[in-house]
Design a protein around this motif. Sequence first.
Motif, PDB file in Angstrom:
ATOM      1  N   GLU A   1       0.817  -1.216   0.000  1.00  0.00           N
ATOM      2  CA  GLU A   1       0.000   0.000   0.000  1.00  0.00           C
ATOM      3  C   GLU A   1       0.856   1.274   0.000  1.00  0.00           C
ATOM      4  O   GLU A   1       0.590   2.207  -0.747  1.00  0.00           O
ATOM      5  CB  GLU A   1      -0.939  -0.023   1.217  1.00  0.00           C
ATOM      6  CG  GLU A   1      -1.921   1.131   1.309  1.00  0.00           C
ATOM      7  CD  GLU A   1      -2.925   1.183   0.178  1.00  0.00           C
ATOM      8  OE1 GLU A   1      -2.941   0.258  -0.666  1.00  0.00           O
ATOM      9  OE2 GLU A   1      -3.680   2.159   0.112  1.00  0.00           O
TER      10      GLU A   1
ATOM     11  N   ARG B   1       2.184   1.816  -3.349  1.00  0.00           N
ATOM     12  CA  ARG B   1       1.129   2.257  -4.265  1.00  0.00           C
ATOM     13  C   ARG B   1       0.901   3.766  -4.104  1.00  0.00           C
ATOM     14  O   ARG B   1       0.829   4.514  -5.079  1.00  0.00           O
ATOM     15  CB  ARG B   1      -0.180   1.522  -3.969  1.00  0.00           C
ATOM     16  CG  ARG B   1      -1.309   1.858  -4.934  1.00  0.00           C
ATOM     17  CD  ARG B   1      -2.625   1.177  -4.547  1.00  0.00           C
ATOM     18  NE  ARG B   1      -3.292   1.805  -3.414  1.00  0.00           N
ATOM     19  CZ  ARG B   1      -4.123   2.849  -3.497  1.00  0.00           C
ATOM     20  NH1 ARG B   1      -4.396   3.394  -4.666  1.00  0.00           N
ATOM     21  NH2 ARG B   1      -4.677   3.354  -2.417  1.00  0.00           N
ATOM     22  N   LEU B   2       0.850   4.226  -2.855  1.00  0.00           N
ATOM     23  CA  LEU B   2       0.594   5.643  -2.587  1.00  0.00           C
ATOM     24  C   LEU B   2       1.764   6.504  -3.058  1.00  0.00           C
ATOM     25  O   LEU B   2       1.572   7.567  -3.656  1.00  0.00           O
ATOM     26  CB  LEU B   2       0.316   5.849  -1.099  1.00  0.00           C
ATOM     27  CG  LEU B   2      -1.002   5.221  -0.600  1.00  0.00           C
ATOM     28  CD1 LEU B   2      -1.030   5.129   0.920  1.00  0.00           C
ATOM     29  CD2 LEU B   2      -2.202   6.013  -1.098  1.00  0.00           C
TER      30      LEU B   2
ATOM     31  N   LEU C   1       1.516   6.966  -6.691  1.00  0.00           N
ATOM     32  CA  LEU C   1       0.555   8.021  -7.033  1.00  0.00           C
ATOM     33  C   LEU C   1       1.213   9.391  -6.919  1.00  0.00           C
ATOM     34  O   LEU C   1       1.073  10.231  -7.807  1.00  0.00           O
ATOM     35  CB  LEU C   1      -0.643   7.979  -6.074  1.00  0.00           C
ATOM     36  CG  LEU C   1      -1.795   7.020  -6.369  1.00  0.00           C
ATOM     37  CD1 LEU C   1      -2.853   7.146  -5.274  1.00  0.00           C
ATOM     38  CD2 LEU C   1      -2.416   7.324  -7.722  1.00  0.00           C
ATOM     39  N   ALA C   2       1.928   9.606  -5.821  1.00  0.00           N
ATOM     40  CA  ALA C   2       2.576  10.911  -5.604  1.00  0.00           C
ATOM     41  C   ALA C   2       3.521  11.234  -6.759  1.00  0.00           C
ATOM     42  O   ALA C   2       3.518  12.344  -7.286  1.00  0.00           O
ATOM     43  CB  ALA C   2       3.329  10.914  -4.277  1.00  0.00           C
TER      44      ALA C   2
ATOM     45  N   GLN D   1       3.367  10.122  -9.701  1.00  0.00           N
ATOM     46  CA  GLN D   1       2.592  10.325 -10.918  1.00  0.00           C
ATOM     47  C   GLN D   1       2.024  11.747 -10.927  1.00  0.00           C
ATOM     48  O   GLN D   1       1.929  12.396 -11.961  1.00  0.00           O
ATOM     49  CB  GLN D   1       1.469   9.286 -10.901  1.00  0.00           C
ATOM     50  CG  GLN D   1       0.678   9.129 -12.170  1.00  0.00           C
ATOM     51  CD  GLN D   1      -0.488   8.145 -11.935  1.00  0.00           C
ATOM     52  OE1 GLN D   1      -0.409   7.226 -11.097  1.00  0.00           O
ATOM     53  NE2 GLN D   1      -1.577   8.357 -12.641  1.00  0.00           N
ATOM     54  N   TRP D   2       1.685  12.251  -9.757  1.00  0.00           N
ATOM     55  CA  TRP D   2       1.018  13.550  -9.644  1.00  0.00           C
ATOM     56  C   TRP D   2       2.004  14.716  -9.714  1.00  0.00           C
ATOM     57  O   TRP D   2       1.645  15.822 -10.066  1.00  0.00           O
ATOM     58  CB  TRP D   2       0.261  13.608  -8.316  1.00  0.00           C
ATOM     59  CG  TRP D   2      -1.222  13.611  -8.503  1.00  0.00           C
ATOM     60  CD1 TRP D   2      -2.059  14.675  -8.306  1.00  0.00           C
ATOM     61  CD2 TRP D   2      -2.039  12.530  -8.953  1.00  0.00           C
ATOM     62  NE1 TRP D   2      -3.345  14.300  -8.601  1.00  0.00           N
ATOM     63  CE2 TRP D   2      -3.373  13.006  -9.001  1.00  0.00           C
ATOM     64  CE3 TRP D   2      -1.799  11.216  -9.339  1.00  0.00           C
ATOM     65  CZ2 TRP D   2      -4.443  12.204  -9.405  1.00  0.00           C
ATOM     66  CZ3 TRP D   2      -2.867  10.426  -9.733  1.00  0.00           C
ATOM     67  CH2 TRP D   2      -4.158  10.912  -9.771  1.00  0.00           C
TER      68      TRP D   2
ATOM     69  N   THR E   1       3.065  14.429   0.820  1.00  0.00           N
ATOM     70  CA  THR E   1       3.383  13.001   0.706  1.00  0.00           C
ATOM     71  C   THR E   1       3.098  12.303   2.031  1.00  0.00           C
ATOM     72  O   THR E   1       2.535  11.211   2.068  1.00  0.00           O
ATOM     73  CB  THR E   1       4.863  12.819   0.316  1.00  0.00           C
ATOM     74  OG1 THR E   1       5.095  13.526  -0.904  1.00  0.00           O
ATOM     75  CG2 THR E   1       5.194  11.347   0.102  1.00  0.00           C
TER      76      THR E   1
ATOM     77  N   ALA F   1       0.931  13.228   4.360  1.00  0.00           N
ATOM     78  CA  ALA F   1      -0.526  13.140   4.558  1.00  0.00           C
ATOM     79  C   ALA F   1      -1.089  12.006   3.704  1.00  0.00           C
ATOM     80  O   ALA F   1      -2.011  11.294   4.103  1.00  0.00           O
ATOM     81  CB  ALA F   1      -1.197  14.462   4.190  1.00  0.00           C
ATOM     82  N   LEU F   2      -0.489  11.831   2.524  1.00  0.00           N
ATOM     83  CA  LEU F   2      -0.946  10.790   1.594  1.00  0.00           C
ATOM     84  C   LEU F   2      -0.616   9.395   2.120  1.00  0.00           C
ATOM     85  O   LEU F   2      -1.501   8.548   2.266  1.00  0.00           O
ATOM     86  CB  LEU F   2      -0.275  11.009   0.241  1.00  0.00           C
ATOM     87  CG  LEU F   2      -0.627  10.028  -0.874  1.00  0.00           C
ATOM     88  CD1 LEU F   2      -2.051  10.238  -1.353  1.00  0.00           C
ATOM     89  CD2 LEU F   2       0.345  10.170  -2.046  1.00  0.00           C
TER      90      LEU F   2
ATOM     91  N   ALA G   1       0.212   8.376   5.010  1.00  0.00           N
ATOM     92  CA  ALA G   1      -0.344   8.065   6.335  1.00  0.00           C
ATOM     93  C   ALA G   1      -1.689   7.360   6.225  1.00  0.00           C
ATOM     94  O   ALA G   1      -2.125   6.695   7.164  1.00  0.00           O
ATOM     95  CB  ALA G   1      -0.473   9.339   7.173  1.00  0.00           C
ATOM     96  N   THR G   2      -2.360   7.494   5.089  1.00  0.00           N
ATOM     97  CA  THR G   2      -3.647   6.803   4.928  1.00  0.00           C
ATOM     98  C   THR G   2      -3.466   5.288   4.934  1.00  0.00           C
ATOM     99  O   THR G   2      -4.381   4.559   5.293  1.00  0.00           O
ATOM    100  CB  THR G   2      -4.371   7.194   3.620  1.00  0.00           C
ATOM    101  OG1 THR G   2      -3.574   6.820   2.494  1.00  0.00           O
ATOM    102  CG2 THR G   2      -4.644   8.688   3.564  1.00  0.00           C
TER     103      THR G   2
END
Lengths: 408, 408
Positions: free
Chosen positions: A46, A49-50, A53-54, A56-57, A66, A68-69, A71-72
């Motif tokens: 996970e 994966r996150l 995403l970062a 990619q963004w 990053t 905050a992202l 930590a989910t």
Amino acid sequence: MRIVVQKFGGTSVANLECMRKVMEKNKKILDQGIKLVVVLSAMSGETNRLLGLARQWSKNPDPWETDALVATGEQVSVALFAMLLKDNGIRARSLLGHQAEILTDCSAGRARILGINSERIMEYLEKHDVLVVAGFQGCDIRQRITTLGRGGSDTSAVAMAAALKAEMCEIFTDVDGVYTTDPNICPKARKIPRITYDEMLEMASMGAKVLQIRSVQFAKKYQVPVHVRSTFSDEPGTIVTKEEEGMEEAMVSSIAYDKDQARVTLMDVYDEPGVAANIFAPISDADIVVDMIVQNPSREGRTDMTFTVPRGDLDPTLKILERIKTEIGAPAVVHDAHVSKVSIIGVGMRNHSGVAAMAFTSLKNEGINILMISTSEIKISILLDEKYTELAVRTLHETFGLDRSDAT
Amino acid sequence: MRIVVQKFGGTSVANLECMRKVMEKNKKILDQGIKLVVVLSAMSGETNRLLGLARQWSKNPDPWETDALVATGEQVSVALFAMLLKDNGIRARSLLGHQAEILTDCSAGRARILGINSERIMEYLEKHDVLVVAGFQGCDIRQRITTLGRGGSDTSAVAMAAALKAEMCEIFTDVDGVYTTDPNICPKARKIPRITYDEMLEMASMGAKVLQIRSVQFAKKYQVPVHVRSTFSDEPGTIVTKEEEGMEEAMVSSIAYDKDQARVTLMDVYDEPGVAANIFAPISDADIVVDMIVQNPSREGRTDMTFTVPRGDLDPTLKILERIKTEIGAPAVVHDAHVSKVSIIGVGMRNHSGVAAMAFTSLKNEGINILMISTSEIKISILLDEKYTELAVRTLHETFGLDRSDAT
């Protein structure tokens, strides 16, 4: 109130079935009337994966966002696990970093824990039997979410155990403890029942596969006993603890190795004050970690300087040296990417002379040439040709009697 | 300080490309020197994915842990979006519910906002041009994460606009505004440039597709002007605002309909005090929402009671009535699952007589039989056979001149 902290990594919470096994481990403690703090990582894959995403963004993801992202990831684990516990009649609740008031400094992505509101957590423990705490995360004084960097969840667990004066911090992992050496290359390797913080720290890269170095430093500082054990069995693992006085220590407790090494020799650099700084400052600026360093005088006013870097950093290191060449005396640069480091570790070494001599002799008897040596109080590291790694490990393992069950 | 709040739903933040479009909308406001609060939902599909996990983990997921779980959806959106903005040189940061100090009551899954720390947010706005706020979430006084239930992000946006006294709350959605009726069944439907809070509320199910009813109630209470507009164009949408005094209101502003209706008639129930309560209390206890209710005296001491329920609730309703039958006078129960409700809405109705008469006449002229009527100050609802729905909507739309561009 008796308290135990248990930490489970990503593979232990990867799915519902895994989490059910974690719950069984919890129950063994709860059945003894002990309160539990369970620290969880994100489900395996996970966090990556996150982070994907970062990337990619953003070509250069903001470190705070990053945090905050990612930590989910832990937030999902703890919420699901607390749900499962409640479903099974266990009084549980989840706590995120900011809810557990795990205060960190203001460094996004590699924050250090400054403190934990243990009073608050003790209040929660009055009302619940299990607190499920998100590992790897905290919050800074401005209420921003921070993450603790690599091995963060181990550190969260040890910090929680320290703050709550827990009687044990159990770190569940996919290996069943710390071994005298890597069982993959030395079948006679044995599990070590007890090891000191210092020995664990010196095991560096080998030990890090089991327990993050940073959490060991933390455990040492607060004298938290840490039990490293397997998620997949009930056998005891290895207890990492303080050195017990009066107890006779084994001379050597383990043999570690690290193949991720490359050697660089600068021949005939100026032998004058500041030359080492001139060489290593630009390398350090490039975030390259230099491991062993040896300096030998060569001829009048000149010296040879040899050091090792992680293998992947060899090329950038050579480029840096090319740039600063003239400044340091335009030396000849020799390098070797096929070296590895074998280390002999043991707190008992302090009281025993001759460990080094024993090691060198046994290697010589096998015809293994030593390229470099560096020593600390409880460790001797030897650099050798990579192809001798396994032979050297097995030889030293036998030399120091580690394959005998009475050795540690 | 000029402030605008913009809210974007799940489809607007579904991927990087969508988020780039959102950023372009932001820039149009920022270019005017206005500070922005951007409220985001979870990426489309994410909340359902997380709820699916919860159901997989627990047969009866704990509502608090469910809230902690689903709140990660918005957390991912805001972190990624803030990253994107920063990458584009915009001074931005994300704020989660607890960071924005969106205080709610202690109801997991359907919390109500009690207050927002607007001073804190104004401080953040001094240092940043865009605050990216996680919609749908808040925290209660015990620092637990709460979610606001369906339509929560709309409510977050309106609450934020109210707290900050923003000059406008823009709700971006996949429709371009509020229409005089459903364009799918009435091609002459026109976008309404301006509509009052009360009209929007009366549009109920039709309006709810555009803007959650709860957020409209909130907007009305705090007099927040809300601009409902399309994510996919720059055309103005519909502004939902207070009724402006002295302005001549259109008699009728829109025609709504609702096919999700079933009618139940209880014939010859006792006509005595408390009979309505005896009928509707057990229905309400079963969480079934009764919409229209009409009572007609039938014969001496008896009355007919007709009401509508959502179509899916017809069967449970009939079962309840079977149970309480004798208690209320063992009436004959007649039901019809194929009815629909058409509503005529307009604040201007208050000052104009004859709206009802005009409506009934035009329906009669089309041979449409009226099954039930209920009226409020600004709405007339008519129940009719489902097969006449489209014809009735088109007829009424024309009768009240809604297809003429000067009508509203």
